[in-house]
Design a protein around this motif. Structure first.
Motif, PDB file in Angstrom:
ATOM      1  N   SER A 113       2.008  27.280   8.361  1.00 33.30           N
ATOM      2  CA  SER A 113       3.117  27.144   9.687  1.00 33.30           C
ATOM      3  C   SER A 113       3.980  27.860  10.581  1.00 33.30           C
ATOM      4  O   SER A 113       4.529  27.705   8.827  1.00 33.30           O
ATOM      5  N   CYS A 114       4.470  27.758  11.524  1.00 28.05           N
ATOM      6  CA  CYS A 114       5.983  28.238  10.857  1.00 28.05           C
ATOM      7  C   CYS A 114       7.018  26.769  10.510  1.00 28.05           C
ATOM      8  O   CYS A 114       8.099  27.751  10.634  1.00 28.05           O
ATOM      9  N   HIS A 115       6.258  25.839  10.379  1.00 23.03           N
ATOM     10  CA  HIS A 115       7.862  25.560   9.730  1.00 23.03           C
ATOM     11  C   HIS A 115       7.343  25.015   8.401  1.00 23.03           C
ATOM     12  O   HIS A 115       7.718  24.015   7.420  1.00 23.03           O
ATOM     13  N   SER A 116       6.682  26.106   7.208  1.00 28.83           N
ATOM     14  CA  SER A 116       6.713  25.867   6.212  1.00 28.83           C
ATOM     15  C   SER A 116       8.402  25.668   5.436  1.00 28.83           C
ATOM     16  O   SER A 116       8.794  26.000   5.680  1.00 28.83           O
ATOM     17  N   VAL A 117       8.438  25.004   4.333  1.00 28.20           N
ATOM     18  CA  VAL A 117      10.023  24.422   3.985  1.00 28.20           C
ATOM     19  C   VAL A 117       9.934  25.742   2.625  1.00 28.20           C
ATOM     20  O   VAL A 117      11.042  25.957   2.415  1.00 28.20           O
ATOM     21  N   TRP A 118       8.536  26.486   2.575  1.00 26.54           N
ATOM     22  CA  TRP A 118       9.152  28.153   1.851  1.00 26.54           C
ATOM     23  C   TRP A 118       9.192  28.565   3.145  1.00 26.54           C
ATOM     24  O   TRP A 118       9.439  28.626   3.699  1.00 26.54           O
ATOM     25  N   THR A 119       9.138  30.225   3.298  1.00 28.94           N
ATOM     26  CA  THR A 119       9.461  30.853   3.772  1.00 28.94           C
ATOM     27  C   THR A 119       8.274  31.029   4.230  1.00 28.94           C
ATOM     28  O   THR A 119       7.210  31.548   3.879  1.00 28.94           O
ATOM     29  N   PRO A 120       8.059  30.788   6.129  1.00 23.61           N
ATOM     30  CA  PRO A 120       6.635  30.726   6.696  1.00 23.61           C
ATOM     31  C   PRO A 120       6.215  32.489   6.454  1.00 23.61           C
ATOM     32  O   PRO A 120       7.107  33.845   6.295  1.00 23.61           O
ATOM     33  N   PHE A 121       4.867  32.334   5.825  1.00 19.58           N
ATOM     34  CA  PHE A 121       3.694  33.701   5.946  1.00 19.58           C
ATOM     35  C   PHE A 121       3.133  33.717   6.775  1.00 19.58           C
ATOM     36  O   PHE A 121       2.310  35.428   7.166  1.00 19.58           O
ATOM     37  N   PHE A 122       2.919  32.636   7.724  1.00 19.19           N
ATOM     38  CA  PHE A 122       1.889  33.013   8.888  1.00 19.19           C
ATOM     39  C   PHE A 122       2.393  31.613  10.118  1.00 19.19           C
ATOM     40  O   PHE A 122       3.063  30.432   9.510  1.00 19.19           O
ATOM     41  N   CYS A 123       2.597  32.307  11.261  1.00 21.67           N
ATOM     42  CA  CYS A 123       2.652  31.288  12.155  1.00 21.67           C
ATOM     43  C   CYS A 123       1.922  31.548  13.770  1.00 21.67           C
ATOM     44  O   CYS A 123       1.410  32.232  14.410  1.00 21.67           O
ATOM     45  N   ASP A 124       1.985  30.275  14.032  1.00 22.69           N
ATOM     46  CA  ASP A 124       0.981  30.175  15.392  1.00 22.69           C
ATOM     47  C   ASP A 124       1.464  29.810  16.079  1.00 22.69           C
ATOM     48  O   ASP A 124       1.289  28.281  15.891  1.00 22.69           O
ATOM     49  N   ALA A 159       1.961  25.639  16.138  1.00 21.87           N
ATOM     50  CA  ALA A 159       3.788  24.857  15.396  1.00 21.87           C
ATOM     51  C   ALA A 159       3.998  23.796  17.117  1.00 21.87           C
ATOM     52  O   ALA A 159       4.043  22.768  16.545  1.00 21.87           O
ATOM     53  N   GLN A 160       3.723  24.489  18.202  1.00 24.78           N
ATOM     54  CA  GLN A 160       3.855  23.057  19.021  1.00 24.78           C
ATOM     55  C   GLN A 160       3.237  21.274  18.735  1.00 24.78           C
ATOM     56  O   GLN A 160       3.350  20.503  19.220  1.00 24.78           O
ATOM     57  N   ALA A 161       1.469  21.626  18.151  1.00 28.70           N
ATOM     58  CA  ALA A 161       0.609  20.558  17.827  1.00 28.70           C
ATOM     59  C   ALA A 161       1.196  20.120  16.935  1.00 28.70           C
ATOM     60  O   ALA A 161       0.835  19.144  16.628  1.00 28.70           O
ATOM     61  N   ILE A 162       1.478  20.803  16.094  1.00 34.14           N
ATOM     62  CA  ILE A 162       2.464  19.703  14.646  1.00 34.14           C
ATOM     63  C   ILE A 162       3.139  19.127  15.608  1.00 34.14           C
ATOM     64  O   ILE A 162       3.880  17.428  15.006  1.00 34.14           O
ATOM     65  N   ASP A 163       4.104  19.433  16.070  1.00 35.10           N
ATOM     66  CA  ASP A 163       5.512  18.905  16.943  1.00 35.10           C
ATOM     67  C   ASP A 163       5.272  17.630  17.598  1.00 35.10           C
ATOM     68  O   ASP A 163       5.614  17.016  17.001  1.00 35.10           O
ATOM     69  N   SER A 164       3.835  17.737  17.527  1.00 37.51           N
ATOM     70  CA  SER A 164       3.960  16.327  19.127  1.00 37.51           C
ATOM     71  C   SER A 164       3.827  15.695  18.073  1.00 37.51           C
ATOM     72  O   SER A 164       3.770  14.345  18.725  1.00 37.51           O
ATOM     73  N   ALA A 165       2.759  15.273  16.972  1.00 36.08           N
ATOM     74  CA  ALA A 165       2.813  14.693  15.805  1.00 36.08           C
ATOM     75  C   ALA A 165       4.003  14.158  15.216  1.00 36.08           C
ATOM     76  O   ALA A 165       3.633  12.867  15.051  1.00 36.08           O
ATOM     77  N   ARG A 166       5.020  15.032  14.677  1.00 38.32           N
ATOM     78  CA  ARG A 166       5.794  14.765  14.283  1.00 38.32           C
ATOM     79  C   ARG A 166       6.722  13.384  14.690  1.00 38.32           C
ATOM     80  O   ARG A 166       6.870  12.853  13.462  1.00 38.32           O
ATOM     81  N   TYR A 167       6.712  13.123  15.732  1.00 45.12           N
ATOM     82  CA  TYR A 167       7.904  11.904  15.894  1.00 45.12           C
ATOM     83  C   TYR A 167       7.177  11.116  16.181  1.00 45.12           C
ATOM     84  O   TYR A 167       7.716   9.498  16.854  1.00 45.12           O
ATOM     85  N   ASP A 168       6.103  11.095  16.752  1.00 46.60           N
ATOM     86  CA  ASP A 168       4.716   9.139  17.367  1.00 46.60           C
ATOM     87  C   ASP A 168       4.751   8.357  16.084  1.00 46.60           C
ATOM     88  O   ASP A 168       4.151   8.519  14.838  1.00 46.60           O
ATOM     89  N   MET A 169       5.558   6.923  16.654  1.00 44.05           N
ATOM     90  CA  MET A 169       5.160   5.921  15.713  1.00 44.05           C
ATOM     91  C   MET A 169       3.844   5.928  15.873  1.00 44.05           C
ATOM     92  O   MET A 169       4.203   4.094  15.270  1.00 44.05           O
TER      93      MET A 169
END
Length: 509
Positions: free
Chosen positions: A421-432, A436-446
């Motif tokens: 995704s756009c969030h890759s720790v490497w240089t991103p090769f793909f971005c949707d 990315a927004q869906a990943i962000d919504s899960a990232r901080y949910d405790m």
């Protein structure tokens, strides 16, 4: 019968029993050297070696559960503060006690600018600071809520930072100091003949195995032969087509699911003229591959067709997602609708030898794609070149490349989703953006349940967006003598300390 005669008969007809393995020394054939040796912060240090040398605060079982390691318990004081209580009486290989200060020193070093170049630091970028509460208790503060923190603590190798600072990075990885059940004796030339000895003061008490020899044998057939001849006691990373011969020799074969999905990554960044920019084309390529041929014939029913970028048991895996169907007619129709009725040319860069059978898998992919008009050139990339390109995003002349979705370290889908995704720790090769927004919504949910559901939604979106051709859920194939018992693996490697040697009930005479 003499031992020499026995060896020759094993190699010729594979029917002779082997002499019992030593109850003290375990000899293992592995496929690749430990490039970073005993480096505690480098992912290219040998997996099973590093897990034998070091402890994390937590560990991930093969079924994906977070279990105690150096930390016996953990809890939250707030959404951004965690408290870990350490196991008492743990010591480093040099006899120093492992205390809360030892752990805090490592965590604060990993969070510092000096450590940013290390893979572990990239995985722990959520950590703001750590502090000692008392000799056996520490607090970790994160920049934002991080529900993955207990899982992240499984990849932190607690090294003796004082020794790291005294010796320097280069010397330290030659003579690492951890608290694991084994310590380094020698590496051999280019880390190809590695010797470990049991550390008797480890809290992870070993059974029979007091020393380990790891011999690097890159060729799979040679690894099998070394096992059949009695040169080694256990061989890893084996090809499926070797199993019949191994079992015919009276040896045991163990196949263990591995949280890795073999795939072909499809590059869309810095590729504006590429057909792969069109999601319909990417989905068409997924329909073009007969994955059942790969699973059933090439891999001999030992591995399963992948439906998504996570494997069963990983947090975020969605059992409702079905694999892309094999439908070459549909693939051709989709390509025509996307403006490519005559197909197109595509270069796929592959790192061959990463997993057993991958060369045949890549050839099958190229063959299937050719049937729908996509003319593939396979370009083999040596690992140093592949790694450099992945880190730098330098894919000039390459449209797609072999890259696995891996939940291996934390058994959680978030890092794998981020990598594609756009969030890759490497240089991103793909971005949707939607993924990315869906990943962000899960990232901080405790909330574990809510977070799992959000990761599953992100995975559904990712599969529809098709950043890769999803191929196979991988499994490790290991063979060993029948008198070896207690073979067990977890996400970071083999648990040598749990292995023992004893007379097998069905050993051949």
């Amino acid at each position: 019968m003499t031992n020499i005669a026995c060896v020759f008969i094993v190699l010729a007809v594979m029917s002779c029993g082997l002499a019992p393995a030593s109850a003290e020394n375990l000899r293992i054939a592995v496929s690749t050297p430990a490039l970073a040796k005993g480096h505690p912060f480098d992912p290219y240090a040998g997996g099973s070696i590093v897990s034998a040398l070091y402890d994390g605060l937590t560990q991930i079982s093969l079924n994906g559960e977070v279990t105690p390691a150096l930390a016996l318990s953990w809890s939250t004081n707030s959404n951004t503060e965690w408290v870990f209580k350490l196991r008492p009486g743990v010591v480093f290989h040099n006899g120093k006690s492992v205390s809360a200060k030892s752990v805090v020193d490592i965590l604060n070093f990993v969070a510092s600018p000096d450590a940013r170049r290390f893979w572990v630091a990239q995985q722990l970028s959520t950590i703001k600071s750590a502090r000692v509460i008392d000799a056996s208790t520490l607090s970790i503060t994160t920049h934002q809520p991080d529900p993955l923190l207990p899982r992240r603590m499984s990849i932190v190798r607690i090294a003796d930072l004082d020794e790291w600072n005294r010796a320097g990075e280069a010397a330290y990885k030659e003579a690492p100091v951890g608290s694991g059940p084994y310590r380094v004796v020698s590496w051999g030339p280019n880390a190809t003949d590695i010797r470990l000895a049991a550390f008797k003061q480890s809290w992870r008490k070993h059974k029979d195995i007091t020393s380990i020899e790891m011999r690097v044998i890159p060729d799979g057939a040679r690894r099998v032969q070394s096992l059949l001849s009695g040169e080694v006691d256990l061989s890893v990373n084996l090809d499926p087509d070797s199993i019949m011969d191994i079992e015919g020799a009276g040896l045991q074969v163990v196949t263990t699911p591995n949280p890795i999905v073999i795939s072909i990554a499809l590059r869309t960044i810095d590729a504006k003229d590429s057909p792969l920019v069109d999601a319909m084309v990417r989905r068409a390529l997924n329909h073009a591959i007969d994955k059942n041929v790969i699973a059933n014939q090439i891999l001999q029913d030992l591995m399963q067709v992948a439906s998504q970028g996570a494997t069963p048991g990983a947090v975020g895996y969605d059992p409702e997602i079905a694999p892309y169907t094999y439908d070459p007619d549909k693939a051709r129709k989709m390509l025509a609708e996307a403006g490519y009725p005559n197909g197109f040319d595509m270069t796929i860069g592959v790192w061959a030898g990463q997993v057993p059978g991958d060369t045949l898998i890549f050839q099958q992919v190229a063959q299937d794609l050719s049937r729908v008009g996509v003319r593939v050139k396979l370009r083999v990339l040596p690992f140093p070149d592949f790694s450099r390109r992945l880190q730098a995003g330098d894919w000039q002349g390459i449209d797609a490349f072999s890259l696995n979705w891996s939940s291996r370290i934390m058994n959680d889908a978030q890092p794998a989703l981020e990598s594609f995704s756009c969030h890759s720790v490497w240089t991103p090769f793909f971005c949707d953006a939607e993924v990315a927004q869906a990943i962000d919504s899960a990232r901080y949910d405790m909330d574990p349940t809510a977070r799992t559901q959000k990761l599953q939604r992100a995975m559904r979106l990712a599969v529809a967006s098709a950043p890769s051709i999803f191929l196979i859920n991988y499994a490790d194939i290991v063979a060993m003598r029948r008198d070896i018992n207690g073979y067990e693996v977890r996400s970071d490697g083999i648990l040598f300390e749990k292995m023992s040697v004893g007379q097998s009930l069905d050993r051949r005479q």
